[in-house]
Design an enzyme around this catalytic site. Sequence first.
Site, PDB file in Angstrom:
ATOM      1  N   CYS A 128       0.754  -1.076  -0.157  1.00 22.13           N
ATOM      2  CA  CYS A 128      -0.242   0.000  -0.037  1.00 22.13           C
ATOM      3  C   CYS A 128       0.892   1.429   0.084  1.00 22.13           C
ATOM      4  CB  CYS A 128      -0.952   0.032   1.074  1.00 22.13           C
ATOM      5  SG  CYS A 128      -2.031  -1.407   1.389  1.00 22.13           S
ATOM      6  N   HIS A 268      -3.580   6.988   3.106  1.00 22.52           N
ATOM      7  CA  HIS A 268      -3.766   5.738   2.706  1.00 22.52           C
ATOM      8  C   HIS A 268      -5.083   5.417   3.179  1.00 22.52           C
ATOM      9  CE1 HIS A 268      -4.076   1.728   1.384  1.00 22.52           C
ATOM     10  NE2 HIS A 268      -3.649   1.180   2.545  1.00 22.52           N
ATOM     11  N   ASN A 298     -10.104  -0.275   0.304  1.00 20.04           N
ATOM     12  CA  ASN A 298      -8.490  -0.186   0.327  1.00 20.04           C
ATOM     13  C   ASN A 298      -8.019  -0.739  -0.880  1.00 20.04           C
ATOM     14  OD1 ASN A 298      -5.923  -0.450   0.699  1.00 20.04           O
ATOM     15  ND2 ASN A 298      -5.910  -1.390   2.635  1.00 20.04           N
TER      16      ASN A 298
HETATM   17  O1  UT7 Z   1      -3.571  -1.453   3.932  1.00 22.67           O
HETATM   18  C1  UT7 Z   1      -2.657  -1.912   4.832  1.00 22.67           C
HETATM   19  C2  UT7 Z   1      -3.177  -1.619   6.148  1.00 22.67           C
HETATM   20  N1  UT7 Z   1      -4.274  -2.264   6.506  1.00 22.67           N
HETATM   21  C3  UT7 Z   1      -4.790  -1.764   7.408  1.00 22.67           C
HETATM   22  O2  UT7 Z   1      -4.481  -0.875   8.069  1.00 22.67           O
HETATM   23  C4  UT7 Z   1      -6.164  -2.255   8.115  1.00 22.67           C
HETATM   24  C5  UT7 Z   1      -5.993  -2.307   9.576  1.00 22.67           C
HETATM   25  N2  UT7 Z   1      -7.008  -2.938  10.342  1.00 22.67           N
HETATM   26  C6  UT7 Z   1      -8.224  -2.834  10.299  1.00 22.67           C
HETATM   27  O3  UT7 Z   1      -8.698  -1.863   9.399  1.00 22.67           O
HETATM   28  C7  UT7 Z   1      -9.287  -3.517  11.254  1.00 22.67           C
HETATM   29  O4  UT7 Z   1      -8.424  -4.221  12.391  1.00 22.67           O
HETATM   30  C8  UT7 Z   1     -10.373  -4.284  10.772  1.00 22.67           C
HETATM   31  C9  UT7 Z   1     -11.339  -3.469  10.204  1.00 22.67           C
HETATM   32  C10 UT7 Z   1      -9.529  -5.327   9.859  1.00 22.67           C
HETATM   33  C11 UT7 Z   1     -10.886  -4.926  11.990  1.00 22.67           C
HETATM   34  O5  UT7 Z   1     -11.505  -4.045  12.870  1.00 22.67           O
HETATM   35  P1  UT7 Z   1     -11.263  -4.324  14.488  1.00 22.67           P
HETATM   36  O6  UT7 Z   1     -11.994  -3.119  15.120  1.00 22.67           O
HETATM   37  O7  UT7 Z   1     -10.115  -4.266  14.794  1.00 22.67           O
HETATM   38  O8  UT7 Z   1     -12.226  -5.535  14.512  1.00 22.67           O
HETATM   39  P2  UT7 Z   1     -11.341  -6.729  15.434  1.00 22.67           P
HETATM   40  O9  UT7 Z   1     -10.294  -7.606  14.439  1.00 22.67           O
HETATM   41  O10 UT7 Z   1     -10.972  -6.788  16.785  1.00 22.67           O
HETATM   42  O11 UT7 Z   1     -12.568  -8.331  15.230  1.00 22.67           O
HETATM   43  C12 UT7 Z   1     -13.866  -7.753  15.962  1.00 22.67           C
HETATM   44  C13 UT7 Z   1     -14.844  -8.954  15.725  1.00 22.67           C
HETATM   45  C14 UT7 Z   1     -14.362 -10.269  15.727  1.00 22.67           C
HETATM   46  O12 UT7 Z   1     -15.264 -11.164  16.294  1.00 22.67           O
HETATM   47  P3  UT7 Z   1     -15.052 -11.668  18.053  1.00 22.67           P
HETATM   48  O13 UT7 Z   1     -13.621 -12.463  17.600  1.00 22.67           O
HETATM   49  O14 UT7 Z   1     -14.774 -10.383  18.789  1.00 22.67           O
HETATM   50  O15 UT7 Z   1     -16.273 -12.576  18.067  1.00 22.67           O
HETATM   51  C15 UT7 Z   1     -14.367 -10.795  14.322  1.00 22.67           C
HETATM   52  O16 UT7 Z   1     -14.449 -12.034  13.988  1.00 22.67           O
HETATM   53  O17 UT7 Z   1     -15.532  -8.693  14.597  1.00 22.67           O
HETATM   54  C16 UT7 Z   1     -15.555  -9.920  13.830  1.00 22.67           C
HETATM   55  N3  UT7 Z   1     -15.508  -9.634  12.275  1.00 22.67           N
HETATM   56  C17 UT7 Z   1     -16.409  -9.187  11.674  1.00 22.67           C
HETATM   57  N4  UT7 Z   1     -17.941  -9.406  12.046  1.00 22.67           N
HETATM   58  C18 UT7 Z   1     -18.632  -8.921  10.774  1.00 22.67           C
HETATM   59  C19 UT7 Z   1     -14.240  -9.387  11.606  1.00 22.67           C
HETATM   60  N5  UT7 Z   1     -14.816  -9.177  10.426  1.00 22.67           N
HETATM   61  C20 UT7 Z   1     -16.155  -8.919  10.439  1.00 22.67           C
HETATM   62  C21 UT7 Z   1     -16.979  -8.757   9.342  1.00 22.67           C
HETATM   63  N6  UT7 Z   1     -18.384  -8.799   9.757  1.00 22.67           N
HETATM   64  N7  UT7 Z   1     -16.638  -8.441   8.052  1.00 22.67           N
END
Ligand code: UT7
Length: 341
Positions: A128, A268, A298
């Site tokens: 990225c 980004h 993204n």
């Molecule tokens: O381009 C390179 C750089 N990329 C980035 O910088 C991306 C960085 N990361 C992010 O943007 C975020 O971490 C995410 C959007 C990927 C995830 O958001 P988060 O607030 O960090 O969520 P999390 O990983 O803590 O997950 C929370 C919950 C999990 O469930 P449990 O384990 O708490 O029960 C996931 O399984 O959300 C669940 N989850 C979803 N639920 C519904 C993950 N993806 C989804 C989804 N729909 N699509």
Amino acid sequence: MSTKFKNPRARFNFQGRTCSITGVGSYVPARILTNADLEKMVDTSDEWITSRTGIKERRVAAKNEFTSDMAVKAAQRAMKMAGVTAEQLDLVVVATITPDMPFPATACLVQQKLGARRAAAFDLEAACSGFIYGLEVGQQFIMSRTYDTVLVIGAEKLSSIVNWNDRNTCVLFGDGAGAAVLQNRPNAHGLLTAVMGADGGKANLLFMPGGGSRCPATLETVTGRLHYLQMEGRETFKSAVQAMCTAAQEALRRCEVDISKIKCIIPHQANRRIIDAVGERLGAAPHQLFINVNRYGNTSAASVAIALDEAVASGKIHRGDLILLIVFGAGLTWGAAVIEW
Ligand code: UT7
């Protein structure tokens, strides 16, 4: 030597040469995939995607539309704005993690499709962060008097490496391309500085295990889903905010520019929450931030390139304005650039 800034790493107007961005362009595929569409594909919801990422929809390239095709369309628009013909290009750089093929370079395919017969061509892989890495590479060639006209493109068909059964990642990414023409313009406006950084110690946060020399394609790698990107979202998020802020502050310091003097900040576009956190930590006002993650998700190396083109087209950037680009991606890699438009 005549430099405007005390710090020599801000190379504006170096020995009468300036690396000016004389044209920008972008292209996104026609097909829109909405959060409602994704609700039918994986266990997710518009509410979750919107609140956690700010993304409402993303673009998906057609089956027969490749990274090089999108790169060419963005490049042609940038060249038109710059008034540059394919014959004038000295170098074509394509930043991508989704090349048409492992080799030859997608930049060579783009060079051929554009008819840029005189140009050298190579791909650059900084995920990225690729577009800012590309701008810095282009600037180096221009300032060293090696080349006068460089085409830098960020282009991705991420839909080809996304696991459409993995809700953790498939909702985040989209396809598209953005391009910039860099030209030597004596004593003109241009790229003031570009900061680049990397930390291979965190390569495991965001990667695609299959398809390289470590894990060549086999039946096992395909059934094991090793040809899809994998990400540790939460850790990547933390690293992104930290690295983007550090890079932006270093770029501003080199140019002796306060954040309040920046007309438009183009971060980004990975996640609205990352953009807001970076803006807040830098002390930026919300109106300074350019955001289109809601429409494209993204798009990796294409992300800030598309956003820069849209910011210019929408009239948010005028001649003489200071612009700050900030990137972060797999590698890990990061960077920031200050441009006087
Ligand atoms: O381009 C390179 C750089 N990329 C980035 O910088 C991306 C960085 N990361 C992010 O943007 C975020 O971490 C995410 C959007 C990927 C995830 O958001 P988060 O607030 O960090 O969520 P999390 O990983 O803590 O997950 C929370 C919950 C999990 O469930 P449990 O384990 O708490 O029960 C996931 O399984 O959300 C669940 N989850 C979803 N639920 C519904 C993950 N993806 C989804 C989804 N729909 N699509």
